[in-house]
Design a protein around this motif. Structure first.
Motif, PDB file in Angstrom:
ATOM      1  N   THR A 192      52.497 -30.449 -38.981  1.00  0.00           N
ATOM      2  CA  THR A 192      51.787 -31.179 -37.926  1.00  0.00           C
ATOM      3  C   THR A 192      50.591 -31.930 -38.498  1.00  0.00           C
ATOM      4  O   THR A 192      50.325 -33.082 -38.131  1.00  0.00           O
ATOM      5  CB  THR A 192      51.325 -30.209 -36.829  1.00  0.00           C
ATOM      6  N   GLY A 193      49.871 -31.281 -39.401  1.00  0.00           N
ATOM      7  CA  GLY A 193      48.732 -31.939 -40.037  1.00  0.00           C
ATOM      8  C   GLY A 193      49.138 -33.181 -40.806  1.00  0.00           C
ATOM      9  O   GLY A 193      48.452 -34.217 -40.747  1.00  0.00           O
ATOM     10  N   LEU A 194      50.255 -33.130 -41.503  1.00  0.00           N
ATOM     11  CA  LEU A 194      50.721 -34.294 -42.263  1.00  0.00           C
ATOM     12  C   LEU A 194      51.161 -35.431 -41.331  1.00  0.00           C
ATOM     13  O   LEU A 194      50.985 -36.608 -41.660  1.00  0.00           O
ATOM     14  CB  LEU A 194      51.878 -33.888 -43.177  1.00  0.00           C
ATOM     15  N   ILE A 195      51.702 -35.084 -40.163  1.00  0.00           N
ATOM     16  CA  ILE A 195      52.070 -36.116 -39.186  1.00  0.00           C
ATOM     17  C   ILE A 195      50.815 -36.852 -38.711  1.00  0.00           C
ATOM     18  O   ILE A 195      50.809 -38.087 -38.590  1.00  0.00           O
ATOM     19  CB  ILE A 195      52.829 -35.489 -37.997  1.00  0.00           C
ATOM     20  N   TRP A 196      49.725 -36.101 -38.456  1.00  0.00           N
ATOM     21  CA  TRP A 196      48.482 -36.770 -38.031  1.00  0.00           C
ATOM     22  C   TRP A 196      47.949 -37.679 -39.148  1.00  0.00           C
ATOM     23  O   TRP A 196      47.463 -38.776 -38.873  1.00  0.00           O
ATOM     24  CB  TRP A 196      47.408 -35.756 -37.644  1.00  0.00           C
ATOM     25  N   VAL A 197      48.050 -37.230 -40.384  1.00  0.00           N
ATOM     26  CA  VAL A 197      47.610 -38.047 -41.517  1.00  0.00           C
ATOM     27  C   VAL A 197      48.332 -39.399 -41.507  1.00  0.00           C
ATOM     28  O   VAL A 197      47.708 -40.457 -41.691  1.00  0.00           O
ATOM     29  CB  VAL A 197      47.856 -37.306 -42.849  1.00  0.00           C
ATOM     30  N   CYS A 198      49.629 -39.383 -41.287  1.00  0.00           N
ATOM     31  CA  CYS A 198      50.403 -40.639 -41.246  1.00  0.00           C
ATOM     32  C   CYS A 198      49.953 -41.537 -40.088  1.00  0.00           C
ATOM     33  O   CYS A 198      49.819 -42.760 -40.248  1.00  0.00           O
ATOM     34  CB  CYS A 198      51.894 -40.330 -41.127  1.00  0.00           C
ATOM     35  N   ALA A 199      49.699 -40.935 -38.935  1.00  0.00           N
ATOM     36  CA  ALA A 199      49.256 -41.717 -37.774  1.00  0.00           C
ATOM     37  C   ALA A 199      47.888 -42.345 -38.027  1.00  0.00           C
ATOM     38  O   ALA A 199      47.644 -43.511 -37.689  1.00  0.00           O
ATOM     39  CB  ALA A 199      49.204 -40.824 -36.534  1.00  0.00           C
ATOM     40  N   TRP A 200      46.989 -41.604 -38.662  1.00  0.00           N
ATOM     41  CA  TRP A 200      45.646 -42.125 -38.933  1.00  0.00           C
ATOM     42  C   TRP A 200      45.698 -43.233 -39.991  1.00  0.00           C
ATOM     43  O   TRP A 200      44.964 -44.221 -39.895  1.00  0.00           O
ATOM     44  CB  TRP A 200      44.738 -40.996 -39.367  1.00  0.00           C
ATOM     45  N   LEU A 201      46.553 -43.073 -40.979  1.00  0.00           N
ATOM     46  CA  LEU A 201      46.709 -44.126 -41.984  1.00  0.00           C
ATOM     47  C   LEU A 201      47.153 -45.433 -41.332  1.00  0.00           C
ATOM     48  O   LEU A 201      46.708 -46.521 -41.712  1.00  0.00           O
ATOM     49  CB  LEU A 201      47.744 -43.698 -43.025  1.00  0.00           C
TER      50      LEU A 201
END
Length: 448
Positions: A192-201
């Motif tokens: 889930t944390g990595l999914i947020w990273v992609c969205a923020w990028l």
């Protein structure tokens, strides 16, 4: 200074006046992304408490050891918050938030396989170092999108990431724990944390109302010693210290209390564990809305922020203090939910109060130091509860003693906050003090 005693802390930056009352396009989209940032943040926090009984059973932990595990999350929390707080005075928050989220995600994956108590402890310490600056950096980022008089509501929404992080995560994570393993719950959080990273990028942006580098070069500064010893800063730290005592107990011990203290099953406890966060979410949103309405109607920020945040903390402590003196699991849970949930009001009002009198180029550090100091209760509270339970005659008596201590801390910190929170007069006082110190130096160097 506004009619509500709210100063304009920065000049004109990046071609946009800080006095502008229009909210820039994209502000609410970024607010939503940062809300999700805090959702992930608190889902990461809650997982140890939610899986507390299986973890204690599998690793054969005593209550004091589990209390240490809960506290370990905060060992580097404050240090990291301070360091990163000074970094965001000069570095764009977009990149800092990205780095923090990557650390969170990577810290979860070692728990997917067989893990020792030491490995779990180290990973929680690393996670705490990554999450320590989270709220202060996110708040600093949001304040680059909203003028001062419009900051309370977005701060409330940001704060709600904590409640929704629990409300959304607890059923899902508890299902994983019950049907698979507590190990996989950690892995799900990492993904889930990595999914947020992609969205923020893809979507994350820096706010246009403030240019960090320009402010650092041109904006008048107030000495940090004056900011950190101001009564409103001290009042914010002390008041929120008491609120965070309750929150950290909820993160570590609430689910364990429901199971080992009141006799519910893990599956039942998963649903009950949501209740404090639902109630707390309601309090936070109401506080943000009421504060903003009061300011629009001309109330000073002493009333619309300081009093509005402190009084619920005192009331919550008084309610929680009655819990050991009533019988019935339902009533005890209700008192715990309401008493601890009222603490949420203080989180909404303190960052905007600090932003009132802190120059924007110093705000990131001040909010971070504030966060670093009040979260020290996160180290103390879980260990105190664990020690009290281990020394008590029964598990239930130990929990009740621990919650009584919590109530006293809340009442005391709320009263001190009520006495010290005067943000509407702080800016003028600090500015006068800085000017008085600068005057002799100016005369000394003047050719006349």
């Amino acid at each position: 200074m506004s009619a509500q005693g709210t100063p304009n802390v920065a000049g004109t930056t990046a071609g946009v006046s800080q006095g502008t009352r229009e909210t820039p396009k994209g502000a609410w989209a970024v607010t939503f992304l940062l809300f999700l940032f805090m959702v992930v943040n608190f889902a990461d926090k809650i997982v140890v408490g939610l899986a507390g009984v299986p973890i204690m059973t599998d690793l054969k932990l005593e209550p004091a050891q589990f209390g240490l595990l809960g506290s370990s999350f905060f060992f580097l929390f404050s240090i990291s918050a301070i360091v990163v707080g000074f970094i965001v005075n000069k570095v764009a928050t977009r990149y800092v938030l990205l780095a923090l989220a990557v650390v969170w995600a990577l810290a979860q994956f070692p728990m997917v396989g067989t893990v020792s108590f030491t490995t779990l402890l180290i990973c929680r310490i690393v996670l705490g170092a990554g999450e320590g600056p989270a709220f202060s950096v996110a708040a600093h980022a949001i304040y680059k999108w909203f003028p001062d008089e419009k900051r309370t509501l977005p701060t409330a929404i940001l704060s709600q990431g904590s409640a929704f992080g629990v409300i959304l995560a607890v059923p899902a994570l508890n299902w994983v724990i019950v049907n698979h393993s507590w190990h996989y719950a950690f892995g799900a959080l990492g993904v889930t944390g990595l999914i947020w990273v992609c969205a923020w990028l893809a979507l994350g942006k820096e706010g246009p109302l403030e240019d960090t580098k320009a402010l650092a070069a041109n904006e008048p500064k107030i000495p940090y010693v004056h900011l950190l010893t101001s009564r409103t800063f001290l009042g914010c730290v002390i008041a929120t210290f008491g609120a965070y005592w309750a929150l950290s107990l909820g993160l570590t011990w609430f689910t364990a209390f429901i199971i080992t203290g009141l006799g519910f099953s893990q599956q039942q406890a998963g649903f009950i564990s949501i209740l404090p966060w639902v109630f707390g979410a309601t309090i936070v949103i109401l506080t943000g809305w009421i504060s903003q309405v009061m300011m629009a109607r001309g109330y000073t920020t002493r009333i619309s922020r300081g009093v509005l945040g402190s009084v619920p903390l005192i009331l919550g402590g008084l309610i929680l203090a009655t819990m050991p003196h009533v019988s019935g699991a339902g009533l005890q849970i209700a008192l715990l939910v309401i008493g601890s949930g009222l603490c949420g009001a203080i989180y909404v009002v303190c960052p905007p109060m600090l932003g009132e009198f802190t120059p924007a180029s110093q705000r990131g550090a001040i909010i971070a130091i504030y966060g670093a100091l009040y979260t020290l209760s996160g180290i103390i509270a879980p260990m105190v509860m664990g020690t009290v339970i281990q020394r008590a005659g029964s598990m239930l008596n130990g929990y009740m003693t621990g919650f009584t201590i919590n109530a006293l801390v809340m009442i005391g910190s709320g009263v001190i906050g009520l006495l010290l929170l005067w943000p509407n007069t702080e800016k003028a006082r600090l500015t006068r003090g800085a000017a008085a110190q600068a005057a002799p130096l100016k005369r000394a160097v003047s050719p006349t």
